[in-house]
Motif scaffolding. Structure first.
Motif, PDB file in Angstrom:
ATOM      1  N   LEU A   1       0.830  -1.208   0.000  1.00 15.41           N
ATOM      2  CA  LEU A   1       0.000   0.000   0.000  1.00 15.41           C
ATOM      3  C   LEU A   1       0.863   1.255   0.000  1.00 15.41           C
ATOM      4  O   LEU A   1       0.577   2.224  -0.710  1.00 15.41           O
ATOM      5  N   ALA A   2       1.928   1.236   0.786  1.00 13.41           N
ATOM      6  CA  ALA A   2       2.827   2.397   0.836  1.00 13.41           C
ATOM      7  C   ALA A   2       3.566   2.574  -0.480  1.00 13.41           C
ATOM      8  O   ALA A   2       3.671   3.694  -1.003  1.00 13.41           O
ATOM      9  N   ALA A   3       4.065   1.483  -1.043  1.00 20.71           N
ATOM     10  CA  ALA A   3       4.867   1.562  -2.267  1.00 20.71           C
ATOM     11  C   ALA A   3       4.052   2.058  -3.456  1.00 20.71           C
ATOM     12  O   ALA A   3       4.596   2.712  -4.351  1.00 20.71           O
ATOM     13  N   HIS A   4       2.751   1.756  -3.468  1.00 21.65           N
ATOM     14  CA  HIS A   4       1.916   2.115  -4.612  1.00 21.65           C
ATOM     15  C   HIS A   4       0.990   3.298  -4.316  1.00 21.65           C
ATOM     16  O   HIS A   4       0.080   3.582  -5.091  1.00 21.65           O
ATOM     17  N   GLY A   5       1.258   3.985  -3.225  1.00 21.82           N
ATOM     18  CA  GLY A   5       0.541   5.219  -2.929  1.00 21.82           C
ATOM     19  C   GLY A   5      -0.951   5.050  -2.761  1.00 21.82           C
ATOM     20  O   GLY A   5      -1.732   5.930  -3.152  1.00 21.82           O
ATOM     21  N   ILE A   6      -1.383   3.924  -2.172  1.00 19.04           N
ATOM     22  CA  ILE A   6      -2.820   3.688  -1.968  1.00 19.04           C
ATOM     23  C   ILE A   6      -3.234   4.344  -0.653  1.00 19.04           C
ATOM     24  O   ILE A   6      -2.897   3.875   0.433  1.00 19.04           O
ATOM     25  N   ASP A   7      -3.914   5.459  -0.759  1.00 19.22           N
ATOM     26  CA  ASP A   7      -4.335   6.244   0.404  1.00 19.22           C
ATOM     27  C   ASP A   7      -5.656   5.704   0.928  1.00 19.22           C
ATOM     28  O   ASP A   7      -6.696   5.831   0.279  1.00 19.22           O
ATOM     29  N   TYR A  24     -13.697  -1.781  31.619  1.00 15.33           N
ATOM     30  CA  TYR A  24     -12.465  -2.512  31.325  1.00 15.33           C
ATOM     31  C   TYR A  24     -11.793  -3.038  32.583  1.00 15.33           C
ATOM     32  O   TYR A  24     -11.583  -2.311  33.553  1.00 15.33           O
ATOM     33  N   GLU A  25     -11.400  -4.315  32.524  1.00 17.28           N
ATOM     34  CA  GLU A  25     -10.685  -4.952  33.629  1.00 17.28           C
ATOM     35  C   GLU A  25      -9.249  -5.327  33.251  1.00 17.28           C
ATOM     36  O   GLU A  25      -8.486  -5.793  34.093  1.00 17.28           O
ATOM     37  N   GLY A  26      -8.889  -5.124  32.023  1.00 16.83           N
ATOM     38  CA  GLY A  26      -7.556  -5.459  31.540  1.00 16.83           C
ATOM     39  C   GLY A  26      -7.624  -5.655  30.036  1.00 16.83           C
ATOM     40  O   GLY A  26      -8.698  -5.566  29.420  1.00 16.83           O
ATOM     41  N   ALA A  27      -6.471  -5.919  29.403  1.00 12.38           N
ATOM     42  CA  ALA A  27      -6.451  -6.082  27.952  1.00 12.38           C
ATOM     43  C   ALA A  27      -5.156  -6.736  27.519  1.00 12.38           C
ATOM     44  O   ALA A  27      -4.166  -6.756  28.259  1.00 12.38           O
ATOM     45  N   VAL A  28      -5.164  -7.262  26.307  1.00  8.85           N
ATOM     46  CA  VAL A  28      -3.937  -7.627  25.597  1.00  8.85           C
ATOM     47  C   VAL A  28      -3.773  -6.621  24.466  1.00  8.85           C
ATOM     48  O   VAL A  28      -4.719  -6.376  23.700  1.00  8.85           O
ATOM     49  N   PHE A  29      -2.575  -6.050  24.393  1.00  8.93           N
ATOM     50  CA  PHE A  29      -2.294  -5.060  23.360  1.00  8.93           C
ATOM     51  C   PHE A  29      -1.417  -5.681  22.281  1.00  8.93           C
ATOM     52  O   PHE A  29      -0.393  -6.292  22.574  1.00  8.93           O
ATOM     53  N   ASN A  30      -1.854  -5.548  21.032  1.00 10.61           N
ATOM     54  CA  ASN A  30      -1.070  -5.979  19.874  1.00 10.61           C
ATOM     55  C   ASN A  30      -0.633  -4.741  19.106  1.00 10.61           C
ATOM     56  O   ASN A  30      -1.468  -4.074  18.479  1.00 10.61           O
ATOM     57  N   PRO A  31       0.647  -4.398  19.146  1.00 12.62           N
ATOM     58  CA  PRO A  31       1.096  -3.151  18.506  1.00 12.62           C
ATOM     59  C   PRO A  31       1.048  -3.193  16.989  1.00 12.62           C
ATOM     60  O   PRO A  31       1.202  -2.152  16.339  1.00 12.62           O
ATOM     61  N   LYS A  32       0.826  -4.355  16.386  1.00 16.07           N
ATOM     62  CA  LYS A  32       0.919  -4.466  14.934  1.00 16.07           C
ATOM     63  C   LYS A  32      -0.407  -4.256  14.216  1.00 16.07           C
ATOM     64  O   LYS A  32      -0.449  -4.160  12.990  1.00 16.07           O
ATOM     65  N   GLY A  33      -1.507  -4.199  14.961  1.00 14.66           N
ATOM     66  CA  GLY A  33      -2.798  -3.985  14.328  1.00 14.66           C
ATOM     67  C   GLY A  33      -2.900  -2.603  13.717  1.00 14.66           C
ATOM     68  O   GLY A  33      -2.144  -1.674  14.053  1.00 14.66           O
ATOM     69  N   ALA A  34      -3.848  -2.429  12.807  1.00 10.34           N
ATOM     70  CA  ALA A  34      -4.013  -1.152  12.115  1.00 10.34           C
ATOM     71  C   ALA A  34      -5.489  -0.883  11.868  1.00 10.34           C
ATOM     72  O   ALA A  34      -6.331  -1.784  11.928  1.00 10.34           O
ATOM     73  N   ILE A  35      -5.791   0.378  11.600  1.00  9.84           N
ATOM     74  CA  ILE A  35      -7.134   0.769  11.170  1.00  9.84           C
ATOM     75  C   ILE A  35      -7.011   1.480   9.825  1.00  9.84           C
ATOM     76  O   ILE A  35      -5.978   2.086   9.516  1.00  9.84           O
ATOM     77  N   LEU A  36      -8.074   1.396   9.033  1.00 12.01           N
ATOM     78  CA  LEU A  36      -8.068   2.033   7.719  1.00 12.01           C
ATOM     79  C   LEU A  36      -9.501   2.226   7.247  1.00 12.01           C
ATOM     80  O   LEU A  36     -10.449   1.762   7.888  1.00 12.01           O
ATOM     81  N   ASP A  37      -9.646   2.911   6.129  1.00  9.95           N
ATOM     82  CA  ASP A  37     -10.942   3.083   5.485  1.00  9.95           C
ATOM     83  C   ASP A  37     -11.077   1.975   4.440  1.00  9.95           C
ATOM     84  O   ASP A  37     -10.377   1.996   3.418  1.00  9.95           O
ATOM     85  N   PRO A  38     -11.946   0.975   4.666  1.00 12.18           N
ATOM     86  CA  PRO A  38     -11.977  -0.167   3.755  1.00 12.18           C
ATOM     87  C   PRO A  38     -12.442   0.177   2.348  1.00 12.18           C
ATOM     88  O   PRO A  38     -11.970  -0.419   1.371  1.00 12.18           O
ATOM     89  N   ALA A  39     -13.366   1.121   2.207  1.00 12.01           N
ATOM     90  CA  ALA A  39     -13.820   1.490   0.863  1.00 12.01           C
ATOM     91  C   ALA A  39     -12.713   2.196   0.091  1.00 12.01           C
ATOM     92  O   ALA A  39     -12.530   1.959  -1.111  1.00 12.01           O
ATOM     93  N   LYS A  40     -11.953   3.058   0.775  1.00 13.41           N
ATOM     94  CA  LYS A  40     -10.809   3.702   0.120  1.00 13.41           C
ATOM     95  C   LYS A  40      -9.768   2.665  -0.289  1.00 13.41           C
ATOM     96  O   LYS A  40      -9.129   2.789  -1.337  1.00 13.41           O
ATOM     97  N   LEU A  41      -9.576   1.655   0.550  1.00 14.46           N
ATOM     98  CA  LEU A  41      -8.643   0.586   0.211  1.00 14.46           C
ATOM     99  C   LEU A  41      -9.083  -0.109  -1.070  1.00 14.46           C
ATOM    100  O   LEU A  41      -8.270  -0.303  -1.989  1.00 14.46           O
ATOM    101  N   VAL A  42     -10.348  -0.496  -1.162  1.00 13.22           N
ATOM    102  CA  VAL A  42     -10.831  -1.188  -2.347  1.00 13.22           C
ATOM    103  C   VAL A  42     -10.707  -0.311  -3.582  1.00 13.22           C
ATOM    104  O   VAL A  42     -10.256  -0.758  -4.646  1.00 13.22           O
ATOM    105  N   ARG A  43     -11.075   0.955  -3.441  1.00 12.80           N
ATOM    106  CA  ARG A  43     -10.997   1.837  -4.603  1.00 12.80           C
ATOM    107  C   ARG A  43      -9.550   2.061  -5.037  1.00 12.80           C
ATOM    108  O   ARG A  43      -9.258   2.173  -6.229  1.00 12.80           O
ATOM    109  N   GLY A  44      -8.628   2.093  -4.069  1.00 10.99           N
ATOM    110  CA  GLY A  44      -7.215   2.199  -4.410  1.00 10.99           C
ATOM    111  C   GLY A  44      -6.708   0.964  -5.126  1.00 10.99           C
ATOM    112  O   GLY A  44      -5.933   1.053  -6.092  1.00 10.99           O
ATOM    113  N   LEU A  45      -7.142  -0.212  -4.676  1.00 10.55           N
ATOM    114  CA  LEU A  45      -6.749  -1.454  -5.346  1.00 10.55           C
ATOM    115  C   LEU A  45      -7.359  -1.534  -6.748  1.00 10.55           C
ATOM    116  O   LEU A  45      -6.726  -2.048  -7.683  1.00 10.55           O
TER     117      LEU A  45
END
Length: 470
Positions: free
Chosen positions: A125-131, A184-205
């Protein structure tokens, strides 16, 4: 504290293009439909994530391949554009389930593959400029009661045994310092997860596939598949595509074209809300400055995240099954789910009880009994398919595109040796038993979420690694 605002009746709900926040933002003009006949080396049915990743990978493997993509509506119209936009590295729903489904050695391989798949996707996504408003915020998997902490610790131990060492257990205080919810009573944190706009992703692809030479037709409903010589004929409402091979990226709609697949998956509708933009003062009340995606550990969990313009996207995994594997516009809204989602939001963030939710929509999760996708062929190897992401499609469709492109071009790949590819999930029962099973399991899971012990039915399904959830 004014309580949740009343919701409009289902009859007043706008169509999905307006009610789904992602689809309503900056809609792209549609490509013309297919009229008449055309030819291709590979025809891809469906311009969602599976179809577009497959088209891109086909042209990466063999740039001279003529690839035609036909889409019933518009790109991102289905589940690819209706999800919450939370992407992670997990191929199965948990590392423990991965072991139950595939054995420890294969699970360890899949755990590493899941991490590599996510990193490769984000580099692409970064290499092909998919915003697509991508933010590497990480993910919080939160406990809402003390008993959930034991489950989180078990998940963490399972992950470490498979070589996943970057997850971190947070205390009650550490969790509430990140997002201020009294639940909240506690959590597991995964630093590698991400959020994005899925429709923008599809349109970029979509743009990237076209840049590489793919021809895309939208507003083109496929009406049938049939062998033609050594190839396949894909009939549409106003024409047809003649190709050597076809790939179905049709997810929960796949049984409309290949009825035999209806036993291998179940379309379950998840429902989602998106709020009005939170003010700076409202954001200060709840913290959430690091903007993580959040899920809880209940059987019917809530999942939520912030958008680029500070809206809360709030969804539920308490999915709705429409008998007969029904997937159509009549399933796009559920007032009961919308009301429960608003009430749940207020329980989590009582200080924001007056927040309005102008967007509300549903979409079909393509669920399998093992919570992972499956792959196969039909019409004597002329048609290939991949489906059944069970809520994890944002990441695993990238992997599926690689698998399907190699299958369609008869190119060897270590991916084709995965049990994930070679073995299909345990089938769901036919109707009317399917509907009865969904109702029984739903009741049993609700009891577990209320703090009661799992029923004999749930214990049996758990022992078999079989699920009926999204």
């Amino acid at each position: 504290m004014n309580g949740p605002r009343p919701l409009s009746s289902a009859a007043l709900r706008p169509p999905i293009e307006q009610s789904c926040y992602w689809l309503a933002q900056n809609p792209a003009p549609a490509e013309p439909p297919l009229e008449g006949a055309t030819e291709a080396d590979v025809v891809v049915v469906g311009a969602g994530l599976t179809g577009l990743w497959t088209a891109i990978r086909l042209l990466e493997l063999e740039p001279r391949t003529r690839v035609v993509v036909v889409e019933r509506a518009t790109a991102a119209h289905g589940a690819s554009g209706r999800n919450a936009g939370m992407v992670g590295e997990s191929i199965d729903h948990s590392y423990g389930l991965m072991v139950a489904h595939f054995g420890r050695a294969e699970a360890k391989h899949l755990a590493i593959l899941g991490q590599e798949n996510l990193e490769e996707m984000l580099r692409f996504l970064a290499a092909h400029g998919i915003d697509c408003d991508l933010e590497r915020t990480g993910t919080l998997h939160v406990a809402l009661q003390e008993s959930h902490l034991k489950e989180l610790r078990g998940d963490l131990e399972d992950a470490r045994e498979l070589g996943v060492t970057h997850l971190r257990l947070l205390s009650r205080e550490e969790t509430r310092a990140e997002v201020r919810s009294p639940r909240y009573e506690g959590a597991v944190f995964n630093p590698k997860g991400a959020i994005l706009d899925p429709a923008k992703l599809v349109r970029g692809l979509k743009r990237e596939a076209q840049r590489r030479g793919a021809v895309i037709y939208e507003g083109t409903r496929v009406t049938g598949l049939a062998p033609e010589g050594a190839g396949v004929r894909v009939a549409t409402e106003h024409g047809f595509v003649r190709a050597r091979r076809a790939v179905l990226g049709t997810s929960a709609y796949s049984h409309h074209l290949l009825p035999g697949l209806r036993f291998r998956f179940m379309p379950l509708y998840d429902y989602v809300l998106a709020s009005e933009p939170l003010t700076a003062a409202q954001r200060e009340i709840i913290g959430w400055k690091n903007r993580q995606g959040v899920t809880d550990v209940r059987s019917f969990f809530k999942y939520y995240r912030l958008t680029a313009d500070h809206r809360v996207v709030w969804g539920t995994s308490e999915a709705l099954y429409h008998p007969g594997n029904r997937v159509d516009v009549s399933c796009d809204h559920s007032e009961r789910h919308y009301q429960e989602l608003q009430e749940s939001f207020v329980r989590h963030f009582p200080a924001l009880s007056g927040v309005a939710f102008p967007y509300a929509w549903g979409g079909a999760i393509c669920a399998t009994t093992r919570f992972t996708p499956f792959f196969g062929s039909a019409l004597g190897g002329r048609v290939f398919y991949g489906l059944g992401y069970t809520g994890h499609g944002l990441g695993t469709t990238h992997l599926a595109g690689k698998i399907l492109s190699h299958l369609a071009l008869a190119r060897p790949s270590p991916l084709l040796d995965l049990a994930l590819v070679r073995r299909k999930p345990f089938p769901y029962p036919p109707e009317p038993f399917r509907g009865w099973a969904v109702a029984a399991v739903t009741r049993a899971l609700r009891r577990v979420d209320e703090g009661k012990r799992p029923s004999p039915l749930l214990r049996l399904l758990d022992a078999l690694g079989i699920g009926l959830s999204s």
